[in-house]
Design an enzyme around this catalytic site. Structure first.
Site, PDB file in Angstrom:
ATOM      1  N   GLU A 167       0.802  -1.234   0.000  1.00  0.00           N
ATOM      2  CA  GLU A 167       0.000   0.000   0.000  1.00  0.00           C
ATOM      3  C   GLU A 167       0.836   1.287   0.000  1.00  0.00           C
ATOM      4  OE1 GLU A 167      -1.564  -2.683   1.074  1.00  0.00           O
ATOM      5  OE2 GLU A 167      -3.657  -2.447   0.474  1.00  0.00           O
ATOM      6  N   TYR A 169       3.446   2.086   2.022  1.00  0.00           N
ATOM      7  CA  TYR A 169       4.081   2.499   3.282  1.00  0.00           C
ATOM      8  C   TYR A 169       5.593   2.214   3.230  1.00  0.00           C
ATOM      9  CZ  TYR A 169      -0.683   3.073   4.992  1.00  0.00           C
ATOM     10  OH  TYR A 169      -1.985   3.494   5.156  1.00  0.00           O
ATOM     11  N   ARG A 217       2.338  -8.614   4.634  1.00  0.00           N
ATOM     12  CA  ARG A 217       1.363  -8.128   3.647  1.00  0.00           C
ATOM     13  C   ARG A 217       2.130  -7.609   2.438  1.00  0.00           C
ATOM     14  NH1 ARG A 217      -4.251  -4.960   4.585  1.00  0.00           N
ATOM     15  NH2 ARG A 217      -4.702  -4.553   2.402  1.00  0.00           N
ATOM     16  N   HIS A 255      -1.600   3.841  -1.846  1.00  0.00           N
ATOM     17  CA  HIS A 255      -2.644   4.838  -1.580  1.00  0.00           C
ATOM     18  C   HIS A 255      -2.611   5.980  -2.589  1.00  0.00           C
ATOM     19  CE1 HIS A 255      -4.130   2.780   1.813  1.00  0.00           C
ATOM     20  NE2 HIS A 255      -3.084   2.995   2.583  1.00  0.00           N
ATOM     21  N   GLN A 342     -18.992   4.950   2.743  1.00  0.00           N
ATOM     22  CA  GLN A 342     -19.517   6.179   3.315  1.00  0.00           C
ATOM     23  C   GLN A 342     -19.358   6.300   4.826  1.00  0.00           C
ATOM     24  OE1 GLN A 342     -23.059   6.162   0.256  1.00  0.00           O
ATOM     25  NE2 GLN A 342     -23.348   7.827   1.664  1.00  0.00           N
TER      26      GLN A 342
HETATM   27  P1  NAP Z   1     -28.152  16.326  -4.321  1.00  0.00           P
HETATM   28  O1  NAP Z   1     -26.858  15.718  -3.948  1.00  0.00           O
HETATM   29  O2  NAP Z   1     -28.760  17.346  -3.428  1.00  0.00           O
HETATM   30  O3  NAP Z   1     -27.972  16.949  -5.783  1.00  0.00           O
HETATM   31  C1  NAP Z   1     -29.001  17.586  -6.474  1.00  0.00           C
HETATM   32  C2  NAP Z   1     -28.370  18.390  -7.607  1.00  0.00           C
HETATM   33  O4  NAP Z   1     -29.402  19.071  -8.284  1.00  0.00           O
HETATM   34  C3  NAP Z   1     -27.416  19.399  -7.071  1.00  0.00           C
HETATM   35  O5  NAP Z   1     -26.163  19.089  -7.657  1.00  0.00           O
HETATM   36  C4  NAP Z   1     -27.965  20.757  -7.510  1.00  0.00           C
HETATM   37  O6  NAP Z   1     -26.864  21.392  -8.123  1.00  0.00           O
HETATM   38  C5  NAP Z   1     -29.083  20.434  -8.480  1.00  0.00           C
HETATM   39  N1  NAP Z   1     -30.299  21.186  -8.192  1.00  0.00           N
HETATM   40  C6  NAP Z   1     -30.888  21.389  -6.998  1.00  0.00           C
HETATM   41  N2  NAP Z   1     -32.022  22.110  -7.136  1.00  0.00           N
HETATM   42  C7  NAP Z   1     -32.153  22.362  -8.466  1.00  0.00           C
HETATM   43  C8  NAP Z   1     -33.102  23.056  -9.241  1.00  0.00           C
HETATM   44  N3  NAP Z   1     -34.156  23.655  -8.667  1.00  0.00           N
HETATM   45  N4  NAP Z   1     -32.915  23.123 -10.562  1.00  0.00           N
HETATM   46  C9  NAP Z   1     -31.855  22.532 -11.150  1.00  0.00           C
HETATM   47  N5  NAP Z   1     -30.914  21.866 -10.462  1.00  0.00           N
HETATM   48  C10 NAP Z   1     -31.065  21.781  -9.137  1.00  0.00           C
HETATM   49  O7  NAP Z   1     -29.258  15.231  -4.517  1.00  0.00           O
HETATM   50  P2  NAP Z   1     -29.174  13.829  -5.249  1.00  0.00           P
HETATM   51  O8  NAP Z   1     -28.207  13.812  -6.353  1.00  0.00           O
HETATM   52  O9  NAP Z   1     -30.577  13.528  -5.535  1.00  0.00           O
HETATM   53  O10 NAP Z   1     -28.630  12.888  -4.137  1.00  0.00           O
HETATM   54  C11 NAP Z   1     -29.407  12.704  -2.978  1.00  0.00           C
HETATM   55  C12 NAP Z   1     -28.590  12.070  -1.854  1.00  0.00           C
HETATM   56  O11 NAP Z   1     -28.264  10.772  -2.224  1.00  0.00           O
HETATM   57  C13 NAP Z   1     -27.356  12.818  -1.503  1.00  0.00           C
HETATM   58  O12 NAP Z   1     -27.478  13.305  -0.200  1.00  0.00           O
HETATM   59  C14 NAP Z   1     -26.299  11.783  -1.543  1.00  0.00           C
HETATM   60  O13 NAP Z   1     -25.723  11.638  -0.255  1.00  0.00           O
HETATM   61  C15 NAP Z   1     -26.959  10.474  -1.841  1.00  0.00           C
HETATM   62  N6  NAP Z   1     -26.265   9.788  -2.942  1.00  0.00           N
HETATM   63  C16 NAP Z   1     -24.918   9.701  -2.924  1.00  0.00           C
HETATM   64  C17 NAP Z   1     -24.259   9.049  -3.940  1.00  0.00           C
HETATM   65  C18 NAP Z   1     -22.757   8.949  -3.931  1.00  0.00           C
HETATM   66  O14 NAP Z   1     -22.112   9.478  -3.044  1.00  0.00           O
HETATM   67  N7  NAP Z   1     -22.135   8.307  -4.880  1.00  0.00           N
HETATM   68  C19 NAP Z   1     -24.970   8.500  -4.978  1.00  0.00           C
HETATM   69  C20 NAP Z   1     -26.355   8.621  -4.979  1.00  0.00           C
HETATM   70  C21 NAP Z   1     -26.993   9.278  -3.960  1.00  0.00           C
HETATM   71  P3  NAP Z   1     -26.912  22.871  -8.684  1.00  0.00           P
HETATM   72  O15 NAP Z   1     -27.824  23.613  -7.762  1.00  0.00           O
HETATM   73  O16 NAP Z   1     -25.515  23.341  -8.686  1.00  0.00           O
HETATM   74  O17 NAP Z   1     -27.433  22.719 -10.055  1.00  0.00           O
HETATM   75 FE1  SF4 Z   2     -17.996   0.595   4.617  1.00  0.00          FE
HETATM   76 FE2  SF4 Z   2     -20.257  -0.420   5.563  1.00  0.00          FE
HETATM   77 FE3  SF4 Z   2     -20.230   0.805   3.184  1.00  0.00          FE
HETATM   78 FE4  SF4 Z   2     -19.083  -1.603   3.537  1.00  0.00          FE
HETATM   79  S1  SF4 Z   2     -21.257  -1.099   3.696  1.00  0.00           S
HETATM   80  S2  SF4 Z   2     -18.194   0.131   2.481  1.00  0.00           S
HETATM   81  S3  SF4 Z   2     -18.246  -1.386   5.606  1.00  0.00           S
HETATM   82  S4  SF4 Z   2     -19.813   1.756   5.169  1.00  0.00           S
END
Ligand code: NAP
Ligand code: SF4
Length: 674
Positions: A167, A169, A217, A255, A342
């Site tokens: 990794e 280190y 490892r 990393h 997460q």
């Molecule tokens: P979000 O993260 O709040 O993103 C919504 C996007 O829409 C924002 O980027 C915003 O950007 C845009 N937006 C907001 N209001 C708007 C409007 N009135 N008109 C046009 N654009 C607008 O919501 P989400 O993508 O639905 O995700 C929801 C949750 O799911 C998040 O909290 C996240 O934690 C989780 N999630 C995470 C992942 C991941 O980490 N890979 C994947 C899926 C879901 P602008 O305002 O800049 O346009």
């Molecule tokens: Fe980490 Fe739990 Fe997500 Fe697995 S499910 S990656 S242990 S937070």
């Protein structure tokens, strides 16, 4: 899993002792040791995994001296500074019938303090602290420190040590030309560069005697330029075996590598063939790791001869009883790690102790005790998304009588959408787990396809109601938003078709997921595709196992535009450990990311936008709205007005925090209190 006694539960004989089975709980820094009463919490955490069937536990890495400390937290210390605290860990694990090894990790140039040392004074791209080159006396002292720490580890009851040689280190830094430009006997030729690794293993073996575990490892693929070749990796394996190691564990990538190695998009068991190469070079047992999260995957790698042992870290956070459930043929009851990072890595990277999205009790065993309730209630849980499911299961486990209401025909909520995203198929396992758990209780009634109203809930006379109804997608007010080419992400992921040119409105987590869904290659050989996208070339003489593919685009049948209104970087809200790879993956698939967008109009020609005052037409045939959500909390006020104990959790409480981690955590903590 096969019907016969699973191979992962054949005991492994090391000559002087037997490991109960072939499932290792691999090393993972939990951050618990840095918080108050941390060692007691760690002891409870590890003992639960020992009782849950881990064949061998490897602790998070601790440095054999102060120079090698990772320096992540204020209370971080080297092992000799805190070794006496570890007796409570080893005693608890042994009392639970487990076997535990201490990982000795010298961070070298990855140390985040102001005095890092390294083979050469070459700074890491992921550390703002520059190292100085070690003197020969310091190298000799470090070897002695490894040996002395192993002796202390044995004294406080550890069954062995794992020497961290991967990794990126310190030991890795000595092994590779990238970081070792010394011209003494610890640098230059390959024989010189591998000397530190061999000297450490030899010194530790000499200090602890023959009847103790020394695991090394070893990086089976470095995934950095100037890393080891496959030939060198196999030679190193033979050399550390000859020096006294009696187990080998696999490490994957440094990393600082720009190749994702553990996130959901990495195919299951993707690196096992590199472990196999090492296994064929030695006679001691070798463990495979990374993206092995189900017993059937572990089993098939063992049966296939890729490895003698399976090392998993995150799956033991997701389910402390992974091993015992698998052994008893109850794999369908395992709470599967979904590789989201997460609540484990992303917590660690933001200075919090690790936990788990699907199991908030992980590393919080003493903080969220789940006792049987003394006064069972009749509780309605409305909404069977991840939050509602976690709440219903925890309430039932505590002895409450639970009625679970869900409008859709099946449980799972947003996870039913997530599971179709490439790299997120494991989300289906979470739904399977909750379904299995719910069906195991006779104090839970499930009403799917039922839109329950406030009046019915009031009339039913529930003692409490938990509202976990989640969210409704937000519809932005753009002229032409009702045009037939506009669809919501939910419609798309439920099967609506998209054209060859697509614009995505909103670039949050769901916008990124949708872009991946629309552009992901659809071939059958997922490992080959993954290696092609990330430039992995395992040919034996290729240093680090990489080829330069920075300009290689993966052919996508679609052109996709990902739009956001805010200026600047895309994916700022994505997880620290995954956001960079999601961004880079979309770039490689040719997705155009457009920031500072002002949405003007949608018509038959497509999406009309302005960027920094300049009009632009995105000529598309489908527009997918991923503009966030609003809370679905309509039941809350009428229930409160009727005097019913009512709680909101997850997206229904706060849509801006719609996030399964938050929802499940709130659900379990609430259910633990009721
Ligand atoms: P979000 O993260 O709040 O993103 C919504 C996007 O829409 C924002 O980027 C915003 O950007 C845009 N937006 C907001 N209001 C708007 C409007 N009135 N008109 C046009 N654009 C607008 O919501 P989400 O993508 O639905 O995700 C929801 C949750 O799911 C998040 O909290 C996240 O934690 C989780 N999630 C995470 C992942 C991941 O980490 N890979 C994947 C899926 C879901 P602008 O305002 O800049 O346009
Ligand atoms: Fe980490 Fe739990 Fe997500 Fe697995 S499910 S990656 S242990 S937070």
């Amino acid at each position: 899993m096969s019907d016969a006694y699973p191979r992962c539960f054949e005991p492994l004989d090391l000559g002087f002792r037997s490991l109960a089975n072939r499932l290792i709980m691999g090393s993972m820094h939990t951050g618990l040791e840095e918080i108050e009463d941390g060692y007691r919490k760690l002891a409870v955490f590890y003992a639960a995994r020992a009782a849950g069937g881990a064949g061998l536990i490897v602790t998070g890495g601790l440095s054999p001296n102060r120079d090698g400390m990772l320096g992540l937290g204020p209370m971080e210390h080297s092992f000799p500074d805190c070794y006496h605290e570890h007796r409570q860990i080893t005693q608890a694990v042994h009392a639970a019938g487990g076997v535990i090894a201490l990982q000795l990790l010298h961070a070298g140039r990855y140390a985040r303090h102001d005095h890092p040392v390294a083979p050469s004074a070459i700074q890491s791209p992921i550390n703002r602290h520059a190292p100085r080159s070690m003197t020969k006396d310091e190298i000799a002292g470090t070897i002695e420190d490894f040996a002395a720490s192993a002796v202390l580890a044995r004294e406080v009851g550890y069954d062995g040590v794992e020497i961290m040689g991967s990794e990126g280190y310190l030991v890795s830094q000595f092994l590779c030309e990238r970081t070792n430009q010394r011209d003494d006997e610890y640098g230059g030729s390959w024989e010189h560069r591998k000397r530190l690794a061999v000297d450490i293993v030899q010194a530790v073996r000499k200090a602890v005697g023959s009847d103790w575990i020394i695991m090394f490892r070893l990086s089976v693929i470095d995934l950095i330029e100037g890393g080891m070749t496959a030939q060198q990796t196999m030679d190193l394996a033979r050399s550390v075996e000859a020096a006294g190691a009696n187990l080998l564990d696999s490490g994957i990538g440094w990393h600082e590598s720009r190749v994702p190695t553990i996130m959901g998009g990495v195919p299951h068991g993707a690196f096992a063939h590199y472990t196999r190469r090492v296994k064929q070079a030695v006679s001691i047992p070798v463990a495979a790791c990374n993206r092995i999260n189900r017993p059937d995957i572990a089993e098939s790698l063992l049966v296939n001869g890729d490895a003698d042992l399976i090392s998993m870290a995150r799956p033991w956070l997701a389910d402390a009883d992974f091993g015992s459930k698998a052994e008893a043929g109850r794999a369908d009851e395992i709470n599967t790690c979904i590789a989201c990072n997460q609540a484990c890595l992303d917590f660690i990277f933001s200075g919090r102790a690790a936990s788990c999205l699907v199991n908030p009790l992980a590393a919080r065993e003493t903080e969220i005790p789940l006792s049987t309730t003394a006064s069972p209630q009749r509780i309605a849980v409305v909404g069977a998304g991840p939050g509602g499911l976690a709440c219903a299961v925890t309430l039932a486990e505590r002895g409450h009588e639970v009625e679970l209401f869900e409008t859709a025909e099946r449980i799972g909520g947003q996870f039913n959408l997530a599971r179709v995203i490439p790299g997120k198929s494991d989300y289906a396992e979470t739904i399977r787990y909750f379904e299995r758990r719910l069906l195991s209780f006779d104090n839970v009634t499930i009403h799917c396809g039922t839109q329950v109203g406030a009046t019915e809930l009031i009339d039913e006379g529930f003692d409490s109601v938990v509202i976990a109804t989640g969210v409704r997608p937000r519809q932005p007010s753009i002229e032409g938003i009702d045009h037939p080419m506009v669809i919501g992400y939910q419609q798309l992921l439920e099967g609506a078709s998209a054209g060859a040119r697509v614009a995505i409105i909103g670039a949050g987590g769901i916008g990124f997921d949708v872009a991946e869904y629309l552009t992901h290659p659809s071939g059958d050989n997922v490992v080959q595709e993954y290696e092609q996208v990330w430039g992995i070339d395992p040919s034996p003489n290729n240093a680090g196992g990489l080829v330069d593919n920075s300009n290689v685009y993966v052919t996508s049948a679609r052109s996709v535009y990902l739009c956001q209104r805010k200026p600047g970087r895309f994916g700022a809200t994505l997880g620290k450990s995954t956001g960079w790879a999601l961004r880079e993956g979309l770039r490689k698939k040719g997705v155009e990311m457009i920031a500072a967008v002002d949405y003007r109009l949608i018509d038959d020609r497509g999406l009309h936008i302005e960027v920094d005052g300049t009009p632009r037409l995105l000529e598309v045939d489908t527009i997918v709205v991923c503009a966030g959500q609003d809370s679905l909390d309509d039941l809350y006020a009428p229930l409160l007005d009727a005097g019913i104990q009512t709680r909101l959790i997850g997206g229904a409480r706060k849509a801006s925090e719609l996030d399964a981690r938050q929802a499940i955590d709130e659900a379990v903590r609430l259910a633990a209190r009721l």
